[in-house]
Design a protein around this motif. Structure first.
Motif, mmCIF file in Angstrom:
data_model
loop_
_atom_site.group_PDB
_atom_site.id
_atom_site.type_symbol
_atom_site.label_atom_id
_atom_site.label_comp_id
_atom_site.label_asym_id
_atom_site.label_seq_id
_atom_site.Cartn_x
_atom_site.Cartn_y
_atom_site.Cartn_z
ATOM 1 N N UNK A 79 32.672 38.283 34.517
ATOM 2 C CA UNK A 79 32.441 39.510 34.987
ATOM 3 C C UNK A 79 33.111 40.043 36.080
ATOM 4 N N UNK A 80 33.235 39.311 37.201
ATOM 5 C CA UNK A 80 34.002 39.392 38.475
ATOM 6 C C UNK A 80 35.417 39.564 38.093
ATOM 7 N N UNK A 81 35.802 38.721 37.119
ATOM 8 C CA UNK A 81 37.409 38.918 36.950
ATOM 9 C C UNK A 81 37.540 40.272 36.235
ATOM 10 N N UNK A 82 36.845 40.875 35.520
ATOM 11 C CA UNK A 82 36.913 42.042 34.899
ATOM 12 C C UNK A 82 37.031 43.187 35.843
ATOM 13 N N UNK A 83 36.169 42.925 37.241
ATOM 14 C CA UNK A 83 35.707 44.375 37.623
ATOM 15 C C UNK A 83 36.146 43.939 39.126
ATOM 16 N N UNK A 84 36.887 42.850 39.429
ATOM 17 C CA UNK A 84 37.625 42.675 40.847
ATOM 18 C C UNK A 84 39.015 42.839 40.994
ATOM 19 N N UNK A 85 39.688 43.111 41.748
ATOM 20 C CA UNK A 85 41.182 43.416 41.803
ATOM 21 C C UNK A 85 41.677 41.867 41.877
ATOM 22 N N UNK A 86 41.227 41.168 42.925
ATOM 23 C CA UNK A 86 41.783 39.960 43.042
ATOM 24 C C UNK A 86 40.494 38.805 43.137
ATOM 25 N N UNK A 87 40.637 37.763 42.614
ATOM 26 C CA UNK A 87 39.667 36.642 42.791
ATOM 27 C C UNK A 87 40.174 35.458 43.672
ATOM 28 N N UNK A 88 41.314 35.558 44.176
ATOM 29 C CA UNK A 88 42.051 34.435 44.701
ATOM 30 C C UNK A 88 41.764 34.530 46.350
ATOM 31 N N UNK A 89 41.623 33.228 46.898
ATOM 32 C CA UNK A 89 41.404 33.304 48.381
ATOM 33 C C UNK A 89 42.391 33.655 49.326
ATOM 34 N N UNK A 90 43.571 33.646 48.677
ATOM 35 C CA UNK A 90 44.607 33.889 49.632
ATOM 36 C C UNK A 90 46.071 34.684 48.413
ATOM 37 N N UNK A 91 46.616 35.634 49.124
ATOM 38 C CA UNK A 91 47.572 36.347 48.642
ATOM 39 C C UNK A 91 48.428 35.676 47.506
#
Length: 145
Positions: A79-91
């Motif tokens: 769900x979060x992967x589908x709605x969030x631009x980025x799920x990584x803690x760093x760029x």
């Protein structure tokens, strides 16, 4: 990493649909009212959830939305992967291949990779069904005669 309102509301919307799945198709108006979320905002979230194939919809008098698959098959991570631009803690971990020119000499990269792995594993281990079950258990514990 910071989870946006969009991600949090998407999770609440899918949980609401799972809770009320026995009622057939559920309108955004009903979800908005129960969840205290603007219907207009839910309309934006539905776009991402449709693209991720989490929803099936029905138009007309008895129209609305339902989950497209069982609640036990939908993880919080998905769900979060589908709605969030980025799920990584760093760029530098935003892409499949780390583009950072310092990656081979970066002393802290393993910290961020480890954190990323732990967060992913945790969120992938929780399904909508797990949230439903937990809510059901807490409601049983609060039963008053």
């Amino acid at each position: 990493m910071k989870i946006s309102t969009k991600g949090r509301y998407a999770l609440r919307m899918l949980l609401d649909l799972a809770e009320h799945q026995s009622q057939g198709y559920i309108t955004l108006k009903d979800i908005a009212k129960r969840q205290g979320i603007s219907k207009k905002y839910l309309e934006q979230i539905v776009i991402a959830l449709n693209q991720a194939k989490f929803l099936k919809s029905n138009r007309g008098f008895q129209g609305g939305y339902q989950l497209n698959k069982p609640a036990k098959e939908i993880t919080v991570w998905q769900i979060l992967e589908a709605t969030e631009e980025c799920m990584s803690p760093v760029a530098c971990l935003n892409q499949k291949e780390n583009p950072c020119p310092r990656r081979s000499e970066c002393s802290t990269l393993w910290v961020w990779e480890g954190l990323n792995k732990v967060v992913q594993e945790y969120l992938k281990s929780i399904t909508i069904q797990d949230l439903l079950d937990r809510e059901f258990e807490s409601n049983i514990d609060n039963y008053i005669i």
